[in-house]
Motif scaffolding. Structure first.
Motif, PDB file in Angstrom:
ATOM      1  N   ARG A   1      20.353  16.130   1.400  1.00 38.03           N
ATOM      2  CA  ARG A   1      19.431  15.437   0.506  1.00 38.03           C
ATOM      3  C   ARG A   1      18.286  16.336   0.079  1.00 38.03           C
ATOM      4  O   ARG A   1      17.742  16.199  -1.011  1.00 38.03           O
TER       5      ARG A   1
ATOM      6  N   ARG B   1      16.000  22.696  -1.082  1.00 35.72           N
ATOM      7  CA  ARG B   1      17.305  22.570  -0.451  1.00 35.72           C
ATOM      8  C   ARG B   1      18.005  23.921  -0.476  1.00 35.72           C
ATOM      9  O   ARG B   1      18.037  24.588  -1.504  1.00 35.72           O
TER      10      ARG B   1
ATOM     11  N   ARG C   1      14.474  11.459  -8.292  1.00 34.17           N
ATOM     12  CA  ARG C   1      14.501  10.803  -6.987  1.00 34.17           C
ATOM     13  C   ARG C   1      14.109   9.336  -7.136  1.00 34.17           C
ATOM     14  O   ARG C   1      13.416   8.956  -8.078  1.00 34.17           O
TER      15      ARG C   1
END
Length: 373
Positions: free
Chosen positions: A72, A22, A31
């Motif tokens: 995300r 990210r 996760r």
């Protein structure tokens, strides 16, 4: 959360650790554990690896990888093996606990391009079959999802090591594609330009396919022992050698029956054409950088002014469960040591360091072996 049903697997666990990209970086995060769709299998990871494509994903270089730039983030990775953890309701042929792996290119097997045999372009797009860790969550996690499992997932034979299985699903699947597609004759002369992991896989495959002479070309000296261990008979580099002159000398002026271009350098493409004999084949295993309006140079004289009967193969990774099964059978006979490729070993906790060192040429990581147990 879905309850456990029959023998389809334990789906009661809710979360996992995953390496997530990210904003130009990546780190281990918690996760939600993926759940299988009807045609999917969830795999519990035991070992994984990485390549330059993962570095590109983390940097955000894939403009079609929308998942890598949103808030995300995206789970990195396309090379992993493990054991079956949960099975989609329509999947047959696998049982919980099976030791399995999936090709790094994971097509649907049903669209027009897949049925025409161009599975790398699943869905009618360039790189269409290459989705794990790029346009959907990938495999560098404690668990990962294999889509269209009957098309993409294979059992790993007991006699195949983790390292060999990891080699089969990506590096060997890619590097062997250019040689296999060219269908070289016994006793051929093959030149392989580039000796990264894909070029090395092309080198060993050419020898196994029956080439009598495999000439490898690198940008600079180093790694000759590795190339020779995988079947190279002659090693050349652009720093010390006049590569074009030397290949022509070794082939009595004719050139090679097959030239595999695996360096990724646009300057290597015209050289590959020059080194290919009349009636020979140039097989491109590179993804070239450049703007949309860029072009590759084609040397007209060495092309035979359009009449040289030279074939150019632009080949994406040949994939699918049947092909990966064949590669695993090949490795089961141990024709070479897969550990030649895996130069460094890391735990999953060290995956960030593995990525950094993979991108640092001074460390000398060819392929990292990342262990989850």
């Amino acid at each position: 959360m879905t309850e456990v049903v029959g023998d389809r697997g334990d789906v009661s666990r809710r979360d996992m650790r995953a390496f997530v990209a990210r904003g130009g970086g990546a780190r281990i995060e918690t996760r939600e554990l993926p759940q299988p769709g009807p045609n999917d299998v969830i795999v519990r990871t035991t070992a994984a690896s990485m390549c330059s494509a993962d570095i590109a994903t983390v940097k955000g270089d894939f403009d079609f990888a929308t998942g890598s730039v949103d808030q995300r983030g995206i789970v990195v990775g396309h090379e992993a093996i493990g054991t079956v953890h949960a099975i989609g309701e329509l999947v047959e042929g696998f049982e919980i606990g099976d030791r399995v792996g999936a090709a790094s290119t994971s097509p649907c097997g049903q669209c027009t391009n897949c049925q025409r045999g161009f599975k790398g372009h699943c869905g009618g797009t360039i790189w269409g079959g290459y989705t794990a860790g790029v346009s959907r969550d990938g495999y560098l996690a404690e668990f990962y999802r294999v889509t269209d499992a009957r098309e993409n997932l294979v059992r790993i034979p007991d006699g195949v090591s983790d390292a060999a299985a990891l080699l089969a699903i990506d590096t060997l699947a890619s590097g062997s594609s250019g040689v296999e597609a060219a269908n070289i004759a016994l006793g051929s002369t093959v030149v392989v330009i580039g000796q990264g992991h894909v070029g090395l896989a092309a080198t060993v495959t050419a020898k196994l396919q029956g080439a009598a002479r495999v000439i490898v070309v690198k940008n600079r000296p180093g790694g000759e022992d590795r190339a020779r261990a995988l079947g190279a008979t002659v090693t050349l580099n652009h720093t010390d050698d006049d590569v074009r002159a030397e290949v022509l000398r070794l082939t009595d002026g004719a050139g090679a029956d097959l030239v595999v271009e695996a360096s990724g350098s646009t300057q290597a493409f015209p050289l590959a054409i020059e080194l290919t004999r009349l009636g020979g084949t140039t097989s491109v295993l590179s993804s070239y950088d450049g703007a949309a309006e860029s072009s590759l140079s084609l040397p007209i004289e060495q092309w035979g002014w359009g009449l040289g009967d030279k074939t150019i193969l632009s080949t994406f990774q040949l994939c699918g469960s049947e092909r990966i099964s064949r590669l695993l059978r090949l490795l089961e006979s141990e024709p070479f040591d897969p550990n030649v490729f895996f130069t460094h070993t890391y735990s999953f906790d060290e995956v960030g360091r593995a990525l950094t060192e993979l991108g640092d040429s001074s460390v000398g990581v060819l392929k990292p072996l990342i262990q989850f147990r």
